[in-house]
Design an enzyme around this catalytic site. Sequence first.
Site, PDB file in Angstrom:
ATOM      1  N   GLU A 124     -12.879  13.206  12.980  1.00 56.67           N
ATOM      2  CA  GLU A 124     -11.852  13.147  12.084  1.00 56.67           C
ATOM      3  C   GLU A 124     -13.441  14.398  10.511  1.00 56.67           C
ATOM      4  OE1 GLU A 124     -11.321  10.641   8.641  1.00 56.67           O
ATOM      5  OE2 GLU A 124      -9.424   9.476  11.114  1.00 56.67           O
ATOM      6  N   HIS A 180       0.919  -1.399  -0.511  1.00 57.23           N
ATOM      7  CA  HIS A 180       0.185   0.093  -0.402  1.00 57.23           C
ATOM      8  C   HIS A 180       0.804   1.483  -0.111  1.00 57.23           C
ATOM      9  CE1 HIS A 180      -3.877   0.726   0.467  1.00 57.23           C
ATOM     10  NE2 HIS A 180      -3.764   2.313   1.249  1.00 57.23           N
ATOM     11  N   ASP A 239      -7.614   4.212   8.817  1.00 51.85           N
ATOM     12  CA  ASP A 239      -8.718   4.617   8.367  1.00 51.85           C
ATOM     13  C   ASP A 239      -9.097   3.118   7.676  1.00 51.85           C
ATOM     14  OD1 ASP A 239      -9.780   6.533   9.609  1.00 51.85           O
ATOM     15  OD2 ASP A 239      -8.182   8.313   7.956  1.00 51.85           O
TER      16      ASP A 239
END
Length: 547
Positions: free
Chosen positions: A298, A126, A187
């Site tokens: 957030e 990632h 997240d």
Amino acid sequence: MLPLLSSLTSETCTQRKTRYPPVSFLRQNNMLSIRSFVIFFLSFIAFRMNLCFTGIPSSLKMLSIDGHFEFDQVQFAARDFGNRYQFFPAAILHPSSVSDIAMTIKHIWKMGPRSQLTVAARGHGHSLHGQAQAHQGVVINMKSLQGPQMQVHTRNFTYIDVSGGELWINILHESLKYGLTPKSWTDYLHLTVGGTLSNAGISGQAFRHGPQISNVHQLEIVTGKGDVVNCSKEQNSDLFYSVLGGLGQFGIITRAKILLEPAPTMVKWIRVLYLDFTTFSREQELLISAQNTFDYIEGFVIINRTGLLNNWRSSFNPQDPVQASQFKSDGKILYCLELAKYFHHTEGNIIDQEVMRLLSQLSYIPSTLFISEVTYVEFLDRVQVSAVKLQSKGLWEVPHPWLNLLIPKSKIKKFAEGVFGNILKETSNGPVLIYPVNKSKWDNRTSVIIPEEEIFYLVAFLTSAVPSSRGNDSLEYILTQNMRILEFCKTANLGVKQYLPHYTTRKEWQAHFGPMWETYVQRKAAYDPLAILAPGQRIFQKAKSLS
């Protein structure tokens, strides 16, 4: 070279007709000697190149490991989520044990500077800029790493012992079997432990618990010398803090003990909108500083998005459906505050009252209050739903020129005015996250670089590019936009630090680390003196001076 030889040979043939045949004969011999030398030299170079690219992997084949090396099908290790860089390795190691990793690195370490082999650990791939790639080196497929199964420990203090290649989503499911959960998250949970701990691991819980690197009890590390070392705050502490947030430069995380806490079962998930950035940011700061507050905080920026509330209705219920249906954004920049309150099934009524009490202190647009009730797992794994949809449409494997910034509280308004009101005023090609965290929850002994102020913001431009486009959703346009944002931050002297940093020159890295640079160099010299590890970060180069 060949035209030159042809010319010289023709000249020699002409000279045969001259009145000096002995000289002509000598010149002809000289030309033949030159041609022979050139052929020999080129053959020697080809032989040396063959040794470089085939001999070194062959030496790896001699290692007695439990897993195996892959020398042919190495394409997958030359790609990552950023989908912008492709560096093909010479080999991929699929380790079955930690000793496989240690033996491989030790072997390369003993080769010394004469070998250009480097090593990169790859988890779920990632990374954004080829950080987990190793050009003509060895990529370690950390997901192949086997060993003891995940184990939850509850004596003295509570933690889960996991492999460095384990995904956070699997850790969540395993810990929930015991009614427990890690404290801090990212997240997106389909990332490996080693990957996030090498950066920091930030999400909406970081204001309370700090990043993931603040919630680690112990690590097992393989250093750049091939040594296997257990470390913690008390044992080999310098290595422990070096590796946390260390961008993979000082060692490969092969196991970790992650701190746990009692897990909730349900979540009240809330979204509200603001038109005014000052109010939005002030109330975010108010919430993260309060004793009794939400469990997750957030925010994100919404630019030129019409029909936004209608899109939310598939997963959220408006508190006032009539007012919500009448809300019009009129192309204005909106700021969304996203909140969550954790609870158990039996606490439904109490938690409703608590949520309303907390919301009553805020000045959001009343008609934009949307609430959803979901399970704890559904909330934490929320991004995967979107990821699956994008994958099904072939939109997951596109370039992702993300830009993540850490901005001091005192400069966030100036940043918003310059970026949201100017550079991004037309549109955005993906979510723009913005939320504050408390520096007191971060440990300054780790390698991660953050702003100096007590409260600072994460601003993340999570853009996706359309490869064939030439418009404002193209890779070139987004990269130019990113450069404009960075140039603005520099010109305005905002004291910004990059999260998941990416630079290409030593000078830029020195500026990023600032006063920590010398410490970083010393740690590199201590734990990876040949600069074998994580070459994709482009901080150090193998066999070159580290100072």
